[in-house]
Design an enzyme around this catalytic site. Structure first.
Site, PDB file in Angstrom:
ATOM      1  N   LEU A   1      18.228  48.436  22.326  1.00 54.77           N
ATOM      2  CA  LEU A   1      19.641  48.513  21.958  1.00 54.77           C
ATOM      3  C   LEU A   1      19.729  48.945  20.502  1.00 54.77           C
ATOM      4  O   LEU A   1      19.085  48.357  19.635  1.00 54.77           O
ATOM      5  CB  LEU A   1      20.319  47.154  22.149  1.00 54.77           C
ATOM      6  CG  LEU A   1      21.762  47.024  21.632  1.00 54.77           C
ATOM      7  CD1 LEU A   1      22.696  47.963  22.397  1.00 54.77           C
ATOM      8  CD2 LEU A   1      22.239  45.581  21.754  1.00 54.77           C
TER       9      LEU A   1
ATOM     10  N   ILE B   1      15.457  46.003  19.105  1.00 49.31           N
ATOM     11  CA  ILE B   1      16.601  46.531  18.371  1.00 49.31           C
ATOM     12  C   ILE B   1      16.176  47.845  17.720  1.00 49.31           C
ATOM     13  O   ILE B   1      15.185  47.894  16.987  1.00 49.31           O
ATOM     14  CB  ILE B   1      17.093  45.540  17.305  1.00 49.31           C
ATOM     15  CG1 ILE B   1      17.575  44.245  17.970  1.00 49.31           C
ATOM     16  CG2 ILE B   1      18.211  46.156  16.475  1.00 49.31           C
ATOM     17  CD1 ILE B   1      18.757  44.405  18.903  1.00 49.31           C
ATOM     18  N   LYS B   2      16.928  48.900  17.985  1.00 51.14           N
ATOM     19  CA  LYS B   2      16.598  50.209  17.430  1.00 51.14           C
ATOM     20  C   LYS B   2      17.173  50.348  16.023  1.00 51.14           C
ATOM     21  O   LYS B   2      18.391  50.192  15.812  1.00 51.14           O
ATOM     22  CB  LYS B   2      17.138  51.322  18.325  1.00 51.14           C
ATOM     23  CG  LYS B   2      16.465  51.387  19.688  1.00 51.14           C
ATOM     24  CD  LYS B   2      17.013  52.507  20.553  1.00 51.14           C
ATOM     25  CE  LYS B   2      16.454  53.847  20.172  1.00 51.14           C
ATOM     26  NZ  LYS B   2      16.838  54.901  21.159  1.00 51.14           N
ATOM     27  N   ILE B   3      16.289  50.638  15.084  1.00 49.72           N
ATOM     28  CA  ILE B   3      16.674  50.847  13.690  1.00 49.72           C
ATOM     29  C   ILE B   3      16.128  52.206  13.267  1.00 49.72           C
ATOM     30  O   ILE B   3      14.940  52.487  13.461  1.00 49.72           O
ATOM     31  CB  ILE B   3      16.108  49.739  12.774  1.00 49.72           C
ATOM     32  CG1 ILE B   3      16.628  48.367  13.211  1.00 49.72           C
ATOM     33  CG2 ILE B   3      16.454  50.015  11.316  1.00 49.72           C
ATOM     34  CD1 ILE B   3      16.058  47.207  12.396  1.00 49.72           C
TER      35      ILE B   3
ATOM     36  N   SER C   1      17.949  53.208  25.194  1.00 54.92           N
ATOM     37  CA  SER C   1      19.344  53.664  25.201  1.00 54.92           C
ATOM     38  C   SER C   1      19.682  54.136  23.794  1.00 54.92           C
ATOM     39  O   SER C   1      18.979  53.845  22.833  1.00 54.92           O
ATOM     40  CB  SER C   1      20.287  52.521  25.607  1.00 54.92           C
ATOM     41  OG  SER C   1      20.310  51.506  24.606  1.00 54.92           O
TER      42      SER C   1
END
Length: 603
Positions: free
Chosen positions: A348, A379-381, A284
């Protein structure tokens, strides 16, 4: 009695539609983990004894009988909850529900199963099978002895029985003769019992997997015994029995969906994609959520409830997003467990406004991962220069990371190095090194950026060439002594993920960046339209060559055409970050607008 239908399909459940062998393995593991080996062995002995007595495995009955032997073991009370709440939908065989849907297009389709009066109906309901057949469910003690009742409830001129047990198929054939077509599905322990298979008469049709029925000419089944002579050796006219998505999955590439909406979850669509299209993960981003929330009323009730709790802005959004991604993570939990954490991830993203703020990015990553409370959530970084230290620290903290906004080989190498630094620090600290990660390289934006600026033969070639160059670096990293030392310490490779694989050029193939990027041990996260297109008319050719093929020659042609890929990569990363910020700003405005409208109505 209702009038006889031309045909009724009778479909078994255990090891026909649903992997019951895996359910049993999970049950055994749960018993050992919570009660010990002796408990498991005794419970299973009782279960087998009940099978002899009753003709079916009575799981709850075995638990009750075990409890009689151990009346003071109050821990057993939790076992019944574990059984009835088991995620049966995650154990459906691929395309099982789609097969039921297709059969229903030809005639009434009925579940015909054996079992107890609690556990088996619960299994059929929670797996979504009962809904898929419109509630037509029959569960007997010995179904092969109840054919008269079956015919009374569902009268038909012809039946098609789909089952994994040769004994059942043979017994029903013996009673109904040419009135029934028997379809043997070679799945599960009974189907692979060589002695039982050899002892039973040959079924009319044999398929290896329930999904294979999608490729058969169902009209041939309807002819039943009258035409079986024309389809000798249990074969039927069939088309391509395997979707291109399945073929790509079996090549070794993970197919993820680059989309999430509340209706995608509530309608069962995502579950169907998992079962039918071999989807094994989901991503997402702010743009996806912006479209999901702004273009539908699916979130309005939840927004209103959170407003009443005093929530607003970013805090309100992340509660909505986490709710969605928890549900998605739970749907992929079976994949995650089956692959021992390699696959089955959802993602996310932290606020895109933090792309150039290391400390705040790390703090947000830690907070969001803790709030989500799902081990298969990444976790998207962003892989910006400021994001790289946050990636290293997040990995060191044990937070799974999807590195986003990578556009070049150099971007990828920097992200992989950040991941490895975090892993090496965990090795030095004596911590577990099982921390998942993917590195997401964006593809289609390259071709959009140079559209109309390069010679026609180079049109829509830059994204693929950049991807192949990056794939060479990926393979070199995996084979390097540094990474292999980490593997020896138990680390997992960070997988390469192809992102932005929807075709932007309407004149180009809509599966350009799927067909051209087939590579084992990689991920391709696709927009929903691209996924459907590939399932419909895609084809899988040769895998991406480890040496990148002619990618360097192609990139040389772009250089001659005046394209500076290093400069363009930096521009694309900056523009990508700004685009996500714009979507984020718009998303916050949508939430604020909806919140204000709801508060006004409430007052």
């Amino acid at each position: 009695m209702p009038a006889a239908k031309p045909v009724v399909f009778l479909v078994d459940v255990d090891n026909t539609l649903l992997d019951n062998d895996r359910v049993q393995v999970d049950l055994k593991e749960h018993l050992v983990e919570n009660f010990g080996v002796a408990c498991r062995d005794r419970y299973w002995a009782i279960l087998e004894q009940l099978l002899v007595e009753l003709g079916y495995r009575d799981y709850l009955g075995a638990l009750q009988r075990y409890r009689v032997e151990h009346p003071q073991d109050i821990g057993l009370l939790s076992m019944s909850s574990w059984m009835v709440d088991y995620p049966f939908a995650e154990r459906l065989f691929p395309a099982a529900l789609t097969v039921l849907e297709r059969l229903r297009g030809f005639g009434d389709t009925v579940v015909l199963s054996d079992g107890d009066v609690v556990f088996q109906p619960r299994k059929v309901e929670r797996a979504g099978i009962a809904e898929a057949v419109g509630g037509n469910v029959l569960i007997y003690i010995h179904k092969e002895q109840e054919l008269e009742d079956v015919a009374r409830r569902y009268p038909a001129r012809h039946y098609v029985l789909v089952d994994d047990k040769p004994r059942i198929l043979s017994s029903v054939k013996g009673v109904w003769g040419s009135r029934v077509t028997t379809v043997f599905v070679r799945q599960g322990q009974y189907a692979h019992d060589a002695a039982a298979v050899a002892a039973a008469p040959r079924p009319d049709v044999t398929v290896e997997h329930i999904r294979d029925l999608l490729g058969y000419d169902v009209s041939a089944l309807l002819e039943g015994g009258r035409s079986m002579g024309a389809v000798s050796a249990g074969t039927l006219t069939r088309g391509d029995t395997m979707k291109a998505t399945t073929t790509l999955h079996e090549l070794g590439q993970s197919l993820w969906l680059d989309n999430i909406t509340r209706s995608l979850l509530s309608s069962g669509t995502l579950r169907r994609y998992i079962g039918e299209l071999s989807v094994t993960g989901l991503t997402s981003n702010p743009t996806i959520f912006d479209h999901a929330i702004s273009k539908s009323a699916d979130y309005d009730t939840a927004i209103q409830a959170k407003i009443s709790e005093g929530k607003s802005g970013e805090g309100l959004f992340f509660e909505l997003a986490i709710e969605d991604l928890r549900q998605a993570a739970d749907l992929f939990r079976g994949v995650h467990e089956r692959t021992d954490g390699v696959d089955g991830w959802v993602s996310l993203e932290v606020s895109p406004k933090l792309a150039y703020d290391t400390a705040s990015t790390l703090a947000a990553a830690k907070e969001l991962h803790a709030r989500a409370a799902r081990k298969n959530l990444l976790i998207k970084i962003p892989g910006t220069p400021e994001g790289l230290p946050a990636i290293e620290e997040a990995i060191f903290a044990g937070i799974p990371v999807n590195v986003t906004l990578l556009f070049s080989r150099e971007h990828y190498v920097a992200a992989a190095d950040a991941y490895m630094r975090g892993i090496e620090r965990r090795i030095a600290a004596g911590l577990s090194v099982n921390v998942g990660s993917v590195a997401s390289v964006f593809i289609s934006r390259w071709d959009a950026a140079v559209a109309g600026k390069v010679p026609e033969p180079l049109k829509n070639q830059l994204g693929l060439a950049i991807a192949l160059r990056t794939y060479v670096a990926y393979r070199q990293m995996l084979d390097s002594p540094r990474w292999q030392r980490a593997y020896n310490a138990g680390a997992r490779p960070q997988r390469l993920l192809w992102a932005s694989t929807g075709t932007k050029d309407p004149k180009a193939s809509d599966i350009l960046y799927v067909k051209g990027l087939a590579a084992p041990f990689t991920v391709n996260t696709m927009p929903e339209g691209t996924l459907k297109a590939f399932a419909d008319h895609g084809e899988v050719g040769d895998a991406v060559p480890a040496d990148g093929g002619d990618c360097e020659a192609v990139l040389g042609q772009f250089a001659q055409a005046g394209v500076d890929v290093q400069k363009l990569a930096a521009t694309l990363q900056d523009e990508g970050a700004k685009a996500f910020v714009a979507s984020w700003t718009e998303l916050m405005a949508v939430i604020e607008s909806k919140s204000a409208s709801m508060e006004k109505k409430a007052s």
